[in-house]
Design a protein around this motif. Structure first.
Motif, PDB file in Angstrom:
ATOM      1  N   ALA A  12       0.850  -1.164  -0.030  1.00 27.12           N
ATOM      2  CA  ALA A  12       0.134  -0.064  -0.027  1.00 27.12           C
ATOM      3  C   ALA A  12       0.895   1.481  -0.006  1.00 27.12           C
ATOM      4  O   ALA A  12       2.012   1.151   0.333  1.00 27.12           O
ATOM      5  CB  ALA A  12      -1.053   0.225   1.292  1.00 27.12           C
ATOM      6  N   ALA A  13       0.170   2.459  -0.169  1.00 25.32           N
ATOM      7  CA  ALA A  13       1.067   3.564  -0.426  1.00 25.32           C
ATOM      8  C   ALA A  13       1.639   4.209   1.036  1.00 25.32           C
ATOM      9  O   ALA A  13       2.542   4.989   1.142  1.00 25.32           O
ATOM     10  CB  ALA A  13       0.233   4.685  -0.999  1.00 25.32           C
ATOM     11  N   THR A  14       0.937   3.804   2.062  1.00 25.92           N
ATOM     12  CA  THR A  14       0.840   3.888   3.658  1.00 25.92           C
ATOM     13  C   THR A  14       1.867   3.144   4.098  1.00 25.92           C
ATOM     14  O   THR A  14       1.782   1.946   3.520  1.00 25.92           O
ATOM     15  CB  THR A  14      -0.303   4.449   4.249  1.00 25.92           C
ATOM     16  OG1 THR A  14      -1.108   3.250   4.133  1.00 25.92           O
ATOM     17  CG2 THR A  14      -1.251   5.361   3.753  1.00 25.92           C
ATOM     18  N   ALA A  15       2.716   3.323   5.227  1.00 25.76           N
ATOM     19  CA  ALA A  15       3.457   2.547   5.928  1.00 25.76           C
ATOM     20  C   ALA A  15       2.775   1.430   6.496  1.00 25.76           C
ATOM     21  O   ALA A  15       1.736   1.521   7.239  1.00 25.76           O
ATOM     22  CB  ALA A  15       4.307   3.397   7.026  1.00 25.76           C
ATOM     23  N   ILE A  45      10.258   0.164   4.981  1.00 28.31           N
ATOM     24  CA  ILE A  45      11.356   0.537   4.049  1.00 28.31           C
ATOM     25  C   ILE A  45      11.224  -0.427   2.718  1.00 28.31           C
ATOM     26  O   ILE A  45      11.596   0.148   1.519  1.00 28.31           O
ATOM     27  CB  ILE A  45      12.731  -0.050   4.736  1.00 28.31           C
ATOM     28  CG1 ILE A  45      13.053   0.852   6.068  1.00 28.31           C
ATOM     29  CG2 ILE A  45      13.964  -0.254   3.823  1.00 28.31           C
ATOM     30  CD1 ILE A  45      14.158   0.507   6.795  1.00 28.31           C
ATOM     31  N   ARG A  46      10.742  -1.602   2.984  1.00 30.03           N
ATOM     32  CA  ARG A  46      10.624  -2.485   1.774  1.00 30.03           C
ATOM     33  C   ARG A  46       9.349  -1.874   0.845  1.00 30.03           C
ATOM     34  O   ARG A  46       9.659  -1.665  -0.512  1.00 30.03           O
ATOM     35  CB  ARG A  46       9.823  -3.679   2.121  1.00 30.03           C
ATOM     36  CG  ARG A  46       9.650  -4.394   0.805  1.00 30.03           C
ATOM     37  CD  ARG A  46       9.158  -6.116   1.280  1.00 30.03           C
ATOM     38  NE  ARG A  46      10.199  -6.833   1.974  1.00 30.03           N
ATOM     39  CZ  ARG A  46       9.694  -7.946   2.472  1.00 30.03           C
ATOM     40  NH1 ARG A  46       8.444  -8.431   2.547  1.00 30.03           N
ATOM     41  NH2 ARG A  46      10.648  -8.467   3.305  1.00 30.03           N
ATOM     42  N   ALA A  75      16.935   9.343   5.327  1.00 24.98           N
ATOM     43  CA  ALA A  75      17.321   9.612   6.736  1.00 24.98           C
ATOM     44  C   ALA A  75      15.754   9.714   7.624  1.00 24.98           C
ATOM     45  O   ALA A  75      15.882   9.290   8.546  1.00 24.98           O
ATOM     46  CB  ALA A  75      17.679  11.235   6.688  1.00 24.98           C
ATOM     47  N   GLU A  76      14.707  10.063   6.948  1.00 22.81           N
ATOM     48  CA  GLU A  76      13.308   9.935   7.479  1.00 22.81           C
ATOM     49  C   GLU A  76      13.119   8.527   8.284  1.00 22.81           C
ATOM     50  O   GLU A  76      12.548   8.451   9.184  1.00 22.81           O
ATOM     51  CB  GLU A  76      12.394  10.544   6.510  1.00 22.81           C
ATOM     52  CG  GLU A  76      12.601  11.941   6.295  1.00 22.81           C
ATOM     53  CD  GLU A  76      11.464  12.342   5.323  1.00 22.81           C
ATOM     54  OE1 GLU A  76      10.425  11.285   4.898  1.00 22.81           O
ATOM     55  OE2 GLU A  76      11.409  13.329   4.798  1.00 22.81           O
ATOM     56  N   LEU A  77      13.625   7.617   7.237  1.00 23.10           N
ATOM     57  CA  LEU A  77      13.324   6.177   7.618  1.00 23.10           C
ATOM     58  C   LEU A  77      14.080   5.555   8.717  1.00 23.10           C
ATOM     59  O   LEU A  77      14.265   4.530   8.820  1.00 23.10           O
ATOM     60  CB  LEU A  77      13.183   5.337   6.301  1.00 23.10           C
ATOM     61  CG  LEU A  77      11.912   5.727   5.407  1.00 23.10           C
ATOM     62  CD1 LEU A  77      11.996   5.119   4.167  1.00 23.10           C
ATOM     63  CD2 LEU A  77      10.806   5.028   6.234  1.00 23.10           C
TER      64      LEU A  77
END
Length: 415
Positions: A12-15, A45-46, A75-77
């Motif tokens: 999905a587009a969201t985490a 991350i995937r 960096a955000e991840l």
């Protein structure tokens, strides 16, 4: 029932809140050794890699450009400096960091190398060798992606023999202001991200005591010049550089204060060598997944080529290689988490896994026939990138000699 391949459409587009699904190539479900939190972050991350890196990986590879625009997202991840307590955004293990390297390389080995140079080599060099003040000054901005780092050890005439054959020199002197400073002269080659880094950790031999020293060198320094290496056919999206240092003046405050000899440099290399084994594994998995998709879609003689015995044998061999390597990588990272990993154990992982990767990507390209040499089908890039991975972080021969020394107690390196 066959496992389902993880593809971009599966995300999905969201985490995702749930742990990352099991990979098709993780035949024994070794990902289960991660904590639930680590698997959830791995899923985020995937998802990011499949949405924002995979669609343009071939384009950046062909253009021979690194995806620098993604640095803020890395960096955000929390993908920069994840193994360094002072800047890590969340608790994680060496095993988790290995899986992250696998995931990145599975999508694009160049991106994995690009991040490995900055986060693994440059940041770890400052963490291992820097004073408290140096760590505070540099690691935070590097973890936030505000500063890009490179790591300059290899030289035009010195690769495997850098421990003894380093030609770049650093001479200590008193500057005009009365403070100690260093003058660095020499050349470096194959420096990943060296074409655009903001700082480069440069290794040089102290003309005073003959020992190796490390320096944080701003690339804007007078006398520092970097030239991008062109015409590469492996890891093309890593912008390697030839670097020359002509009378580069560096203050004592930029000398890594805890580095006194190659012994400390070897600590940095051990920390990254096992992670490169994970990178090799990911590159092989990417080719394997592409081959499985291809053999299910490509028809010859009226049926999918995946129904042919010889094709299934090649895929089974590739999966066997991946499974053995995943087990080895898992264990060597667990040893690192227990602070028990040795140089020889890291060297064996890098040597063995990179060799099996070479065979795996060749088999996967082979089942695609002529189509396998184009970027359109997912194996050609992995096939080419395998050669550089097989060579860097210690050649296969050098890593096997480290293991051989452990086995026999006899040093077999040229003296």
């Amino acid at each position: 029932m066959p496992l389902t391949l993880t593809t971009p459409a599966d995300h999905a587009a969201t985490a995702p809140a749930a742990p990352a699904p099991r990979l098709h190539a993780d035949f024994y479900d070794l990902q289960a050794a991660l904590t639930d939190g680590e698997r959830a972050q791995l899923g985020r991350i995937r998802d990011f890699l499949q949405r924002e890196v995979a669609p343009r990986a071939d384009e950046f590879w062909e253009r021979a450009e690194s995806p620098r625009h993604l640095f803020p997202r890395f960096a955000e991840l929390g993908m920069l400096g994840a193994g360094i307590p002072e800047v890590a955004q969340y608790d994680n293990s060496a095993l988790y960091r290995g899986w992250v390297a696998l995931e990145i390389s599975r999508v694009d080995a160049s991106t994995a190398t690009f991040l490995g140079v900055h986060s693994g080599l440059a940041m770890n060099a400052i963490w291992v060798g820097g004073s408290d003040e140096q760590r505070e000054r540099w690691l935070g901005p590097m973890a936030r992606g505000e500063i890009v780092g490179a790591f300059a050890l290899t030289e035009p005439l010195s690769g495997s023999d850098t421990a003894r054959g380093l030609r770049t020199t650093a001479t200590r002197r008193v500057g005009a202001d009365g403070a100690d400073e260093w003058v660095i002269d020499g050349a470096k080659r194959w420096i990943g991200s060296g074409a655009f880094s903001d700082i480069t950790v440069v290794w040089a031999r102290d003309t005073g005591d003959g020992e190796m020293k490390g320096f944080i060198v701003p690339t804007s320094s007078p006398g520092y010049a970097a030239t991008k290496i062109e015409r590469k056919q492996s890891l093309r999206a890593v912008e390697n550089a030839d670097i020359t240092l002509t009378g580069v003046v560096v203050p004592e405050s930029l000398r890594l204060q805890r580095i006194h000899s190659f012994t400390e440099v070897a600590v940095v290399l051990r920390l990254t060598r096992a992670e490169v084994a994970w990178q090799a594994l990911g590159n092989g998995i990417g080719a394997y997944e592409a081959a499985v998709r291809y053999t299910g879609e490509r028809e010859q003689f009226g049926k999918p080529i995946g129904s042919f015995q010889l094709v299934q044998h090649k895929l089974a061999t590739a999966l066997g290689n991946i499974t053995a390597c995943l087990a080895m990588c898992t264990r060597v990272s667990q040893l690192q988490d227990d602070d028990a990993q040795t140089d020889a154990q890291a060297a064996m992982a890098k040597a063995f896994v990179s060799a099996r990767m070479r065979e795996t990507v060749a088999l996967c390209r082979e089942v695609m026939g002529g189509n396998g040499i184009t970027l359109d089908y997912g194996a050609a890039r992995a096939f080419c990138d395998a050669e550089a991975i097989y060579t860097f972080e210690g050649t296969h021969d050098m890593n096997t000699l480290i293991v051989g020394r452990e086995i026999t107690g006899i040093q077999a390196f040229v003296s």
